[in-house]
Write an enzyme that holds these catalytic residues in place. Sequence first.
Site, short mmCIF file in Angstrom:
data_model
loop_
_atom_site.label_atom_id
_atom_site.label_comp_id
_atom_site.label_asym_id
_atom_site.label_seq_id
_atom_site.Cartn_x
_atom_site.Cartn_y
_atom_site.Cartn_z
N SER A 144 -29.86 19.87 -33.56
CA SER A 144 -30.60 20.94 -32.89
C SER A 144 -30.19 20.98 -31.43
O SER A 144 -29.76 19.96 -30.87
CB SER A 144 -32.11 20.69 -32.98
OG SER A 144 -32.84 21.57 -32.15
N TYR A 157 -39.10 14.80 -32.05
CA TYR A 157 -38.09 15.75 -32.54
C TYR A 157 -36.80 15.64 -31.72
O TYR A 157 -35.71 15.55 -32.29
CB TYR A 157 -38.64 17.17 -32.49
CG TYR A 157 -37.74 18.19 -33.15
CD1 TYR A 157 -37.65 18.25 -34.53
CD2 TYR A 157 -36.98 19.08 -32.39
CE1 TYR A 157 -36.83 19.19 -35.16
CE2 TYR A 157 -36.16 20.01 -33.00
CZ TYR A 157 -36.08 20.06 -34.38
OH TYR A 157 -35.27 20.98 -34.99
#
Length: 262
Positions: A144, A157
């Site tokens: 990501s 995350y």
Amino acid sequence: MTFPRARPLAFITGASSGIGQALAARYVQAGWRVALVARRADQMREWATQQGWPADHWSVHGADVRDEAQVLAAASECLRIHGLPDVVIANAGISVGVDLSLAEDLPVLRDLLETHVMGVASTFQPFIAPMRERGSGTLVGVASVAAMRGLPGHAGYCGAKAAVVHVCETLRGELKPFGVKVVTIAPGYIDTPLTQGNDYPMPFLMTPEAFAHRAFKAISAGVRFRVIPWPMGIVAAVLRFMPRWLFDAVVGAQKHRKKRRR
């Protein structure tokens, strides 16, 4: 059922929705077979059936990537009925906010790390030695843009996705002499169930189908690292090389948003 082994094969985790589902459709469109892996096996099977794909072009394997035994069983089943994949895509993921001042969020952090880091490792592990012996194959880790820096409220995350980037980078160096490629794909904002509840601006938002098309091309080309869409690559580069004092000033001025649970 006999599967046509002359067609290339993609093994894809997190294939029941979002990016994984779109990638599966793109590979079938290109004439590949797909082995689809996710927790929601029945939902995944129903969706694949609705697509009207030839029955011998796809299979479904239920597994939670946090459970190593389940992932290894899915990989073993894939090897038995399909043979060794040409591409393995470790895509399964969750997006959950973490507040490290709360003791109850420590299990949330563990869940994120097990899903993204151990999930990638467990997905790749069964195929590394066979691909190395064959002298070909591609391992794909879906990271990501959030891997570039630590963002308030997203310690789990950001940290997990950063680990995915480094795991892939390590494997790339280890496997290059054996003809096995390792590709890291870093999505920006993609219109999936993971982002549809976001209450903040999402620049360069793209559809899962558009993302899958660009990812398919990048994987086929064997790129080392690719941010999709490309404008987010500029954002990622700015974030990565921004001086710490400036980054701290920018993120410190942002309002910390309420965590989202998934």
